[in-house]
Design a protein around this motif. Sequence first.
Motif, short mmCIF file in Angstrom:
data_model
loop_
_atom_site.label_atom_id
_atom_site.label_comp_id
_atom_site.label_asym_id
_atom_site.label_seq_id
_atom_site.Cartn_x
_atom_site.Cartn_y
_atom_site.Cartn_z
N LEU B 340 -0.15 -4.71 -38.90
CA LEU B 340 0.25 -3.15 -37.86
C LEU B 340 -0.63 -3.67 -36.48
O LEU B 340 0.55 -2.95 -35.59
N VAL B 341 -1.44 -4.59 -36.35
CA VAL B 341 -1.45 -5.05 -35.18
C VAL B 341 -0.09 -5.45 -34.19
O VAL B 341 -0.77 -6.39 -33.01
N LEU B 342 0.25 -6.22 -34.99
CA LEU B 342 1.52 -7.33 -34.51
C LEU B 342 2.72 -6.17 -33.84
O LEU B 342 3.29 -6.45 -33.02
N ILE B 343 2.74 -5.66 -34.67
CA ILE B 343 3.64 -4.31 -34.88
C ILE B 343 3.17 -3.67 -33.82
O ILE B 343 4.34 -3.27 -32.51
N MET B 344 1.81 -3.67 -33.43
CA MET B 344 1.73 -2.54 -31.91
C MET B 344 1.90 -3.77 -30.94
O MET B 344 2.32 -2.73 -29.79
N LEU B 345 1.70 -4.59 -30.63
CA LEU B 345 1.55 -6.11 -29.65
C LEU B 345 2.92 -5.74 -29.18
O LEU B 345 3.18 -5.58 -27.89
N PHE B 346 3.68 -6.25 -30.40
CA PHE B 346 5.57 -6.08 -29.95
C PHE B 346 6.20 -5.31 -29.17
O PHE B 346 7.00 -4.68 -29.23
N THR B 347 5.75 -3.76 -29.79
CA THR B 347 6.56 -2.72 -29.06
C THR B 347 5.93 -2.01 -28.16
O THR B 347 6.29 -1.79 -27.52
N GLN B 348 4.55 -2.77 -27.19
CA GLN B 348 4.41 -1.94 -26.58
C GLN B 348 4.10 -3.66 -25.69
O GLN B 348 3.29 -3.71 -25.75
N ASP B 349 5.10 -3.51 -24.88
CA ASP B 349 5.53 -5.06 -24.41
C ASP B 349 4.05 -5.55 -23.24
O ASP B 349 3.75 -6.52 -22.89
N SER B 350 3.98 -4.71 -22.26
CA SER B 350 2.80 -5.08 -21.78
C SER B 350 1.18 -5.20 -22.51
O SER B 350 0.84 -5.97 -21.82
N SER B 351 1.10 -4.94 -23.51
CA SER B 351 -0.39 -4.91 -24.33
C SER B 351 0.49 -6.93 -24.97
O SER B 351 -1.35 -7.57 -24.42
N PHE B 352 0.86 -7.09 -25.09
CA PHE B 352 0.96 -8.47 -25.48
C PHE B 352 0.30 -9.42 -24.44
O PHE B 352 -0.40 -10.29 -25.55
N ALA B 353 1.47 -9.48 -23.60
CA ALA B 353 1.08 -9.83 -22.86
C ALA B 353 -0.85 -10.08 -21.43
O ALA B 353 -1.34 -11.25 -22.00
N GLU B 354 -1.41 -8.78 -22.05
CA GLU B 354 -2.66 -8.82 -21.23
C GLU B 354 -3.50 -9.38 -22.41
O GLU B 354 -4.13 -10.47 -22.10
N VAL B 355 -3.38 -9.51 -23.68
CA VAL B 355 -3.98 -9.95 -24.92
C VAL B 355 -4.10 -11.19 -24.53
O VAL B 355 -4.77 -12.05 -24.18
N LYS B 356 -2.46 -11.50 -24.24
CA LYS B 356 -2.63 -13.38 -24.15
C LYS B 356 -3.59 -14.29 -22.35
O LYS B 356 -4.06 -14.42 -22.97
N ASP B 357 -3.16 -12.97 -21.55
CA ASP B 357 -4.08 -13.37 -20.35
C ASP B 357 -5.19 -13.66 -20.74
O ASP B 357 -6.07 -14.28 -20.61
N ALA B 358 -5.97 -12.82 -21.83
CA ALA B 358 -7.25 -11.97 -21.89
C ALA B 358 -7.88 -13.19 -22.48
O ALA B 358 -8.60 -13.87 -22.34
N VAL B 359 -7.41 -14.03 -23.88
CA VAL B 359 -7.47 -15.05 -24.28
C VAL B 359 -6.99 -16.45 -23.25
O VAL B 359 -8.04 -17.53 -23.87
N ALA B 360 -5.99 -16.41 -22.61
CA ALA B 360 -6.00 -17.45 -22.15
C ALA B 360 -6.84 -18.15 -20.81
O ALA B 360 -7.47 -19.06 -20.99
N GLY B 361 -7.66 -16.44 -20.64
CA GLY B 361 -8.96 -17.08 -19.60
C GLY B 361 -10.31 -16.96 -20.45
O GLY B 361 -11.54 -17.32 -19.73
N MET B 362 -10.11 -16.94 -21.49
CA MET B 362 -11.72 -17.41 -22.28
C MET B 362 -12.27 -18.77 -22.58
O MET B 362 -11.25 -19.63 -22.68
N ASP B 363 -13.13 -19.08 -22.15
CA ASP B 363 -14.07 -20.15 -23.30
C ASP B 363 -14.05 -20.37 -24.11
O ASP B 363 -13.54 -19.60 -25.21
N ALA B 364 -13.66 -22.22 -25.01
CA ALA B 364 -13.64 -21.92 -26.69
C ALA B 364 -14.48 -21.49 -27.46
O ALA B 364 -14.42 -20.35 -28.50
N GLY B 365 -16.10 -21.53 -26.36
CA GLY B 365 -17.37 -20.24 -27.55
C GLY B 365 -16.71 -18.32 -27.65
O GLY B 365 -17.04 -18.95 -28.20
N THR B 366 -16.24 -17.80 -26.49
CA THR B 366 -15.90 -16.75 -26.39
C THR B 366 -14.72 -16.30 -27.05
O THR B 366 -14.98 -16.08 -28.12
N ALA B 367 -13.87 -17.25 -27.25
CA ALA B 367 -12.87 -17.38 -28.55
C ALA B 367 -13.36 -17.07 -29.65
O ALA B 367 -12.49 -16.69 -30.57
N MET B 368 -13.92 -18.79 -29.73
CA MET B 368 -13.76 -18.42 -31.23
C MET B 368 -15.16 -17.64 -31.70
O MET B 368 -15.04 -16.92 -33.06
#
Lengths: 239, 491
Positions: B340-368
Motif C-alpha cells: 500500500l505504501v508503495l502504491i501511495m508513493l508511486f501514484t503521488q509523484d511528488s511524495s516519492f521525491a519528498e521521502v527520498k530527499d528526507a532520507v538523503a538528509g538523515m544521518d545514519a542514526g536517525t535512519a536506523m
Amino acid sequence: MIEISNVTKTYGGRIRAVDNISFTVEPGCIYGFLGPNGAGKTTTIKLVAGIIRPDSGTIRVCGYDTAREALAAKKSIGFVPDDPNAFLHLKGLEYLKFMGDIYEVDAKKRREIIGSLAERFDMTQALGDKIQSYSHGMRQKIVIMGALMHQPRVWLLDEPMTGLDPKSAFELKSMMREHADAGSTVFFSTHVLEVAEKLCDSVAVIGAGRLLYSGSMDGLKSHRGESLEKLFLEMTENA
Amino acid sequence: MRKVLILARTLLKSSSSGAAANQKQGRRWWVPLALGIAFLSMGFSIGMMALGIYEALVPLGAQGVIMPLAMGATSVVIFIFGVFYTVSVMYHADDVPLLLALPLRPWQILGAKFLTLVVYEYIFEAFILLPVLVVYGLQSGAGAVYILYSAILFAILPVIALSMAAVLVMIVMRFTSFGKNKQAFRFVGSIIALVLAIGLNIVLQNTAGRMTPEQLAALADGSSMVSAVERIFPGLPFASQALIGSNTLPGLWNLLLFVLCSAAAIAVFLGLGQLLYFKGLAGITEAAGKRRLLSAEELGKRTAGTSATRSYIAKELKMLTRSPIAFMNCVLMNLIWPVLVLIMLFTQDSSFAEVKDAVAGMDAGTAMAVLTGVAAFVSCANAITSTAVSREGKQLYFMKYIPMPVQKQLMAKVYTGMLLSVMGIIILVVLALIMGFIPAVASSPIWYGVAPMTVLGGTAISMLELFIAFLQAYIFAFLAALFIGMNVHQH
C-alpha cells in the motif's frame, strides 16, 4: 483402567453437571455411558480427557492422575469428541500426519495404521482431500482415525456412531470388540440403547449429573428382568 | 407478494440476530461506535470532496454534474458488491436448502432475498450518495420537493444495479461451474473486495484535489466516463435529472420514468429467476474434493514424521492460509500494507521525491531508528499472535486434550507469527531500498548490531500480544460471568 472417584463438576457455581460420581472401568471391557440429553455424559467424558478439571475428586487413567500426570494420561487416551467439525481446512492425510507427530507415532507404524484404518473405514480415496469436502460421517471417521493413530489403550468416544453408515458403524463396533478383547478399554457414550445392549459388557447410567447405575449389563437386566429401554426410562424419569 | 414480505422480514431478523449471537463475549459497545466513526469520517470526506467539486463548477454553471457522478459511482459500487452479495445470499447461504423445501416459487424466494440485499446496499448509499445529496441540497437551496425526491431515489436507487448484478450471477451460476465451490469463492471474493477497497481509496485521494474545473466539466460531456457509466445502468440518467430539476415538471416526469425503469429491472430479474434459479443451485458444495487414491509412495512421503512443534507450526500455517477469514485478517494484512505504501508513493509523484530527499538528509542514526521502529511495527502489526488462541474458536478444547504442553503449543503459535512477520520485514527491506534507506543505514556499522535486535524486539512483542489476548479473554469471561450473575440474582 479408568477410575473415577467422587468427582463433582459445577458450572457457574450453581448447576451441578456432575454430582459426586464414582465408578471404575476395568481392562478388557466395553463400557457404555447412558443418559438423557444434558445428563452430564459429555461433561464426564471431557473430565476424563483432561479438557476440564473437576471441582473435587480424582480421575486416574491407566494409573495416571489426570490432574498431576496430565500428559502421560493424555497419551494413553484416544479421544473422539461429539463434534467432528474440526480442522476443516486440513486435508485428511495432513490431519493424520499432524496427529501422528503430536502423539509421536513412529513413521513406519503410522503408514501401516493409516493404511489399515482407511481400508476398514472406506476412506482411501478421500485422504488427499480437505476435510471440509467430507460428509458428516466421513468427518466422524477421520476424527476416529486420528484418535486411534497412536494405538491408545483407552478409547474415549463421545457418541461415536452418529452419522456413520452401516458398514462403518459395523467396523467400529468390531474394532471396539477387538480392542477390549485384547485387554484394553473402550468407554463411550450413546443414546442408542440397542447399541449399548448388544455391545457393552458394562454400563453406567447418569441422570441430572448423578450416577444411577454402574455395573455389568447382564446384572442390570437380570436384576429386574425388563427390557433395557424400560429400565432406562424408569431410572432417568425421576432423576 | 405477502409471502415475499414475510420471508424478507424473517431473513432480515435472523441475519441481525445471528450477528448479535456471534458476539460471544457480551455486547461490545465499541464495535458500532468504531464503525459509526469510520462511516462518518468516510461520509464526511466524500461530502467535503463533493463540496469542493460543486464550488469549482459553479462558475461554469455545471454544478449539476456532481449528481450523475455520485449516482454513477454509487451504482458501480452497488453492482460490484451486489455480485458477491447475490452469490453468497441467494446461492451459498445456509438457509437456501431450507427455503427450497418450503412451498414457495423461485421468484418469491428471490424477491425476499433481493429485498434484504437492497437493505444491505443502503449502507453503501449512506456514505457515498447521502453526503452528495446533502451538499447539493444545501448549496442549491433546494426545498421540500428535493428532500422528498431524494428520499424516494435513495430507497430505490440500488434496484437497477442490483438486478443487473443478480441477473449476471444467475446466468453464470446456471451455465458455468464458476462459484459452485463456496470456499474458493469466498477466498477470491475477499481478495477482490480488499483490492477494490484499496483502489477506491487511491482513486478518491488522487481525484479530490487534482482535477481542474475544465476536467470536471468535461465529465458532464457526452463522451466522458460518467455518462458512459450512466449508460451502463439503464434509466440512471432519469434519477439525476429528477433531482436537478426537482422544482420543475420534467423533474417529476424523470422521477416517474426512473421508478418505471426500476420496476422493469425487478420484473426482468424475477422473470429470469423463475427460469434459472433452481437449476443454478445444483452442484454447489462447501469445498471440492477429488477423491483420488494415493499411491503407497505418496502416502509415505506425506506422512513422514517431524517434531511436534514443527508439525504444529505447519498446521497453523495451513489453517492461516486456507481459511478465508484468517488469511484476510492475518496473512494478507501483514503483507499488504508495505505494498500500500508503495502504491501511495508511486501514484503521488511528488511524495516519492519528498521521502527520498528526507532520507538523503538523515544521518545514519536517525535512519536506523526510523527503520528499526518501522520493522518492529511490521512484526507486531499483524494479528497472528494476538488471535493465536481466539482463532481456534469452538475447537479450543483440542489444545487441552492432546499430550503436548500448552506452553509448547503457544510457542509454536508465536513462531508462526514470527515466520510471517519476517515476510513482512522482507517487503519492508525492499521498500527501504527503493526509498534509499539502506545505503544511509549501511554506512554505519551499528546497523549490524541493531538488525538482530529488531528480531528480538519482534519476538518480545509477539509474546506480549499473546499475553494481552489472554488477559482480554480473561477479563471478558469475568465480566460476562458478573453480568449473567447479576441478571440471575435480580429475578
